[in-house]
Design a protein around this motif. Structure first.
Motif, PDB file in Angstrom:
ATOM      1  N   MET A 186       0.723  -1.122   0.002  1.00 49.60           N
ATOM      2  CA  MET A 186      -0.155  -0.182   0.490  1.00 49.60           C
ATOM      3  C   MET A 186       1.129   1.472  -0.085  1.00 49.60           C
ATOM      4  O   MET A 186       1.595   1.551   0.677  1.00 49.60           O
ATOM      5  CB  MET A 186      -0.846   0.239   1.360  1.00 49.60           C
ATOM      6  CG  MET A 186      -2.191   1.560   1.283  1.00 49.60           C
ATOM      7  SD  MET A 186      -2.806   1.044   2.746  1.00 49.60           S
ATOM      8  CE  MET A 186      -3.746   0.198   2.377  1.00 49.60           C
TER       9      MET A 186
ATOM     10  N   ILE B 103       1.522   4.656   0.698  1.00 48.22           N
ATOM     11  CA  ILE B 103       1.260   5.448   1.764  1.00 48.22           C
ATOM     12  C   ILE B 103       1.719   7.340   2.403  1.00 48.22           C
ATOM     13  O   ILE B 103       3.023   7.323   1.442  1.00 48.22           O
ATOM     14  CB  ILE B 103       1.594   5.731   3.637  1.00 48.22           C
ATOM     15  CG1 ILE B 103       1.131   4.142   3.781  1.00 48.22           C
ATOM     16  CG2 ILE B 103       1.273   6.045   4.819  1.00 48.22           C
ATOM     17  CD1 ILE B 103       1.217   3.236   5.013  1.00 48.22           C
TER      18      ILE B 103
ATOM     19  N   GLU C 248       5.836   1.374   8.899  1.00 44.24           N
ATOM     20  CA  GLU C 248       5.186   0.341   8.670  1.00 44.24           C
ATOM     21  C   GLU C 248       6.093  -1.008   8.234  1.00 44.24           C
ATOM     22  O   GLU C 248       7.066  -0.727   8.558  1.00 44.24           O
ATOM     23  CB  GLU C 248       5.322   0.470   6.747  1.00 44.24           C
ATOM     24  CG  GLU C 248       3.616   1.818   7.358  1.00 44.24           C
ATOM     25  CD  GLU C 248       2.448   1.604   7.022  1.00 44.24           C
ATOM     26  OE1 GLU C 248       1.966   0.128   6.902  1.00 44.24           O
ATOM     27  OE2 GLU C 248       1.594   1.309   8.291  1.00 44.24           O
TER      28      GLU C 248
ATOM     29  N   ALA D  59      -6.279   5.080   8.068  1.00 44.82           N
ATOM     30  CA  ALA D  59      -6.222   4.646   8.187  1.00 44.82           C
ATOM     31  C   ALA D  59      -7.684   3.547   8.670  1.00 44.82           C
ATOM     32  O   ALA D  59      -7.535   2.170   8.153  1.00 44.82           O
ATOM     33  CB  ALA D  59      -6.174   4.529   9.893  1.00 44.82           C
TER      34      ALA D  59
ATOM     35  N   LYS E 213      -6.244   1.827   5.493  1.00 46.74           N
ATOM     36  CA  LYS E 213      -5.492   0.408   5.807  1.00 46.74           C
ATOM     37  C   LYS E 213      -6.517  -0.519   6.555  1.00 46.74           C
ATOM     38  O   LYS E 213      -5.917  -1.810   6.948  1.00 46.74           O
ATOM     39  CB  LYS E 213      -4.360   1.165   6.885  1.00 46.74           C
ATOM     40  CG  LYS E 213      -3.557   1.860   6.087  1.00 46.74           C
ATOM     41  CD  LYS E 213      -2.409   2.745   7.352  1.00 46.74           C
ATOM     42  CE  LYS E 213      -1.618   2.188   7.626  1.00 46.74           C
ATOM     43  NZ  LYS E 213      -0.540   2.570   8.762  1.00 46.74           N
TER      44      LYS E 213
ATOM     45  N   GLU F 293      -7.618  -0.517   9.681  1.00 44.09           N
ATOM     46  CA  GLU F 293      -7.413  -0.452  10.828  1.00 44.09           C
ATOM     47  C   GLU F 293      -7.977   0.063  11.439  1.00 44.09           C
ATOM     48  O   GLU F 293      -9.334   0.341  11.367  1.00 44.09           O
ATOM     49  CB  GLU F 293      -5.698   0.511  11.057  1.00 44.09           C
ATOM     50  CG  GLU F 293      -4.821  -0.128  10.408  1.00 44.09           C
ATOM     51  CD  GLU F 293      -4.134  -1.411  11.454  1.00 44.09           C
ATOM     52  OE1 GLU F 293      -4.253  -1.983  12.368  1.00 44.09           O
ATOM     53  OE2 GLU F 293      -2.797  -1.830  10.667  1.00 44.09           O
TER      54      GLU F 293
END
Length: 382
Positions: A1, A3, A14, A171, A175, A177
């Motif tokens: 990914m 960022i 990461e 995020a 992501k 998360e």
């Protein structure tokens, strides 16, 4: 990914960052002293090898942090319990909670989530005032922390808040998360938990659409943390007297270090986490034409209500409120033995306060207030 570079200063490390970060940590003398203290009988080579085998932040947490916290709670508490019944553990959320302990509030949420079968733990919002040592900053970013920048000018603060809000959306949405963030900046020293509107305003600086759309995108979950005993209660009481007696008194970085150490290793009694329902549906039910000032106040009130309702209150909380008021209104919630245990605990904590002009009645009143406020707040919303 990929960022965005704009998040480099604040994001957790990461997987591609980890080898270099591990090398920095293992070359740092202070970090090695901490490792030797935590694992006195384990060769450094073994720790280093195990660390380098952790290819993701979650690997690191499961190999190092989770077992450490499990062992810690077996020694420094009467157990950790949690209730996630209102949530779907296959989804990701932003947990917004009351704030008691600098380190453990988020760390024990992670432990509870692992035990409850969540796919991953939380990225943790942490103030840079706690990260003056470079190796500590490295370590928390390995442990999935992202940085909240403080002590900035007004213009810098605005830009920093916008970047933080945008990172939280990234995020959660990209992501996938989870996030943990305290409902206010810093701990509520008197346990009178109130959600700050500024936290929600920061969140709404990221994302797209209306304020409600932006907050729905973060999947907010009010989370209640209940410690039977706060190991830092005597330090918080000491702060109250210093603020009362010393004009302009402010905490030093060493005060934060002592609070972190005391909070981690001190005795906590029972500890309980309870998550309310995700606010998405409730937020969507709010009138579309509600004024912004009313909107933020309505949402903070709702978060506070959920947090108060889901506290687990202990005998000491009720004893504290009765002693504070000089009544027996809540005597049905505790026995005479439980009252004696709590009073003995308070006396022991008061003895730890090292002040020249120690004002015992004032300090005791401060500590009683800390334990009474959760009862007061829950009674209000009931």
């Amino acid at each position: 990914m990929i960022i965005p570079k704009e998040f480099d200063q604040i994001r957790p490390w990461e997987p591609e960052d980890l080898p270099e970060v591990y090398d920095r940590l293992l070359a740092n003398e202070q970090f090695l002293h901490v490792i030797a203290y935590l694992y006195p009988k384990v060769p450094l080579e073994f720790i280093a090898d195990k660390l380098r085998k952790c290819k993701t932040n979650l690997n690191f947490q499961l190999e190092f942090v989770y077992p450490f916290l499990k062992d810690l709670m077996s020694k420094a508490s009467l157990g950790l319990e949690s209730n996630f019944e209102a949530l779907d553990n296959t989804r990701n959320y932003t947990f917004i909670s009351n704030h008691r302990d600098i380190v453990l509030d988020s760390a024990l949420l992670d432990v509870s989530m692992v035990d409850a079968g969540f796919k991953t733990t939380c990225e943790i919002a942490i103030g840079d005032n706690l990260l003056s040592l470079p190796w500590v900053k490295d370590l928390v970013r390995v442990n999935k922390a992202f940085i909240v920048e403080r002590s900035l000018s007004m213009r810098q603060m605005l830009l920093s808040s916008k970047r933080l809000g945008e990172y939280m959306h990234f995020a959660i949405q990209q992501k996938k998360e989870n996030i943990w963030i305290a409902q206010r900046e810093g701990r509520a020293k008197d346990s009178n938990d109130r959600t700050q509107e500024s936290i929600l305003k920061m969140m709404a600086m990221g994302g797209e659409g209306s304020v409600i759309d932006r907050l729905v995108a973060l999947h907010l979950v009010p989370t209640s943390i209940s410690y039977e005993y706060d190991p830092c209660d005597f330090l918080k009481a000491k702060e109250f007297q210093l603020k009362r007696d010393v004009e302009g008194w402010k905490k030093s970085p060493m005060d934060d270090v002592i609070s972190m150490q005391t909070g981690i290793f001190g005795y906590k009694g029972h500890v309980y986490y309870h998550t309310g329902a995700c606010l998405d549906e409730w937020l969507r039910s709010l009138p579309a034409d509600i004024a912004k000032t009313d909107l933020y106040a309505t949402i903070t009130d709702h978060i506070d209500h959920d947090i108060y309702m889901n506290y687990r209150l202990y005998p000491g909380n009720y004893v504290a409120l009765d002693e504070l008021n000089g009544t027996n209104d809540f005597a049905s919630y505790y026995t005479s033995d439980e009252k004696a245990v709590f009073d003995k605990y308070l006396d022991k904590q008061l003895e730890k306060i090292d002040l020249e002009n120690k004002d015992i009645p004032f300090l005791r009143n401060c500590m009683l207030t800390m334990y009474a406020n959760p009862v007061i707040n829950q009674q209000k919303v009931k």
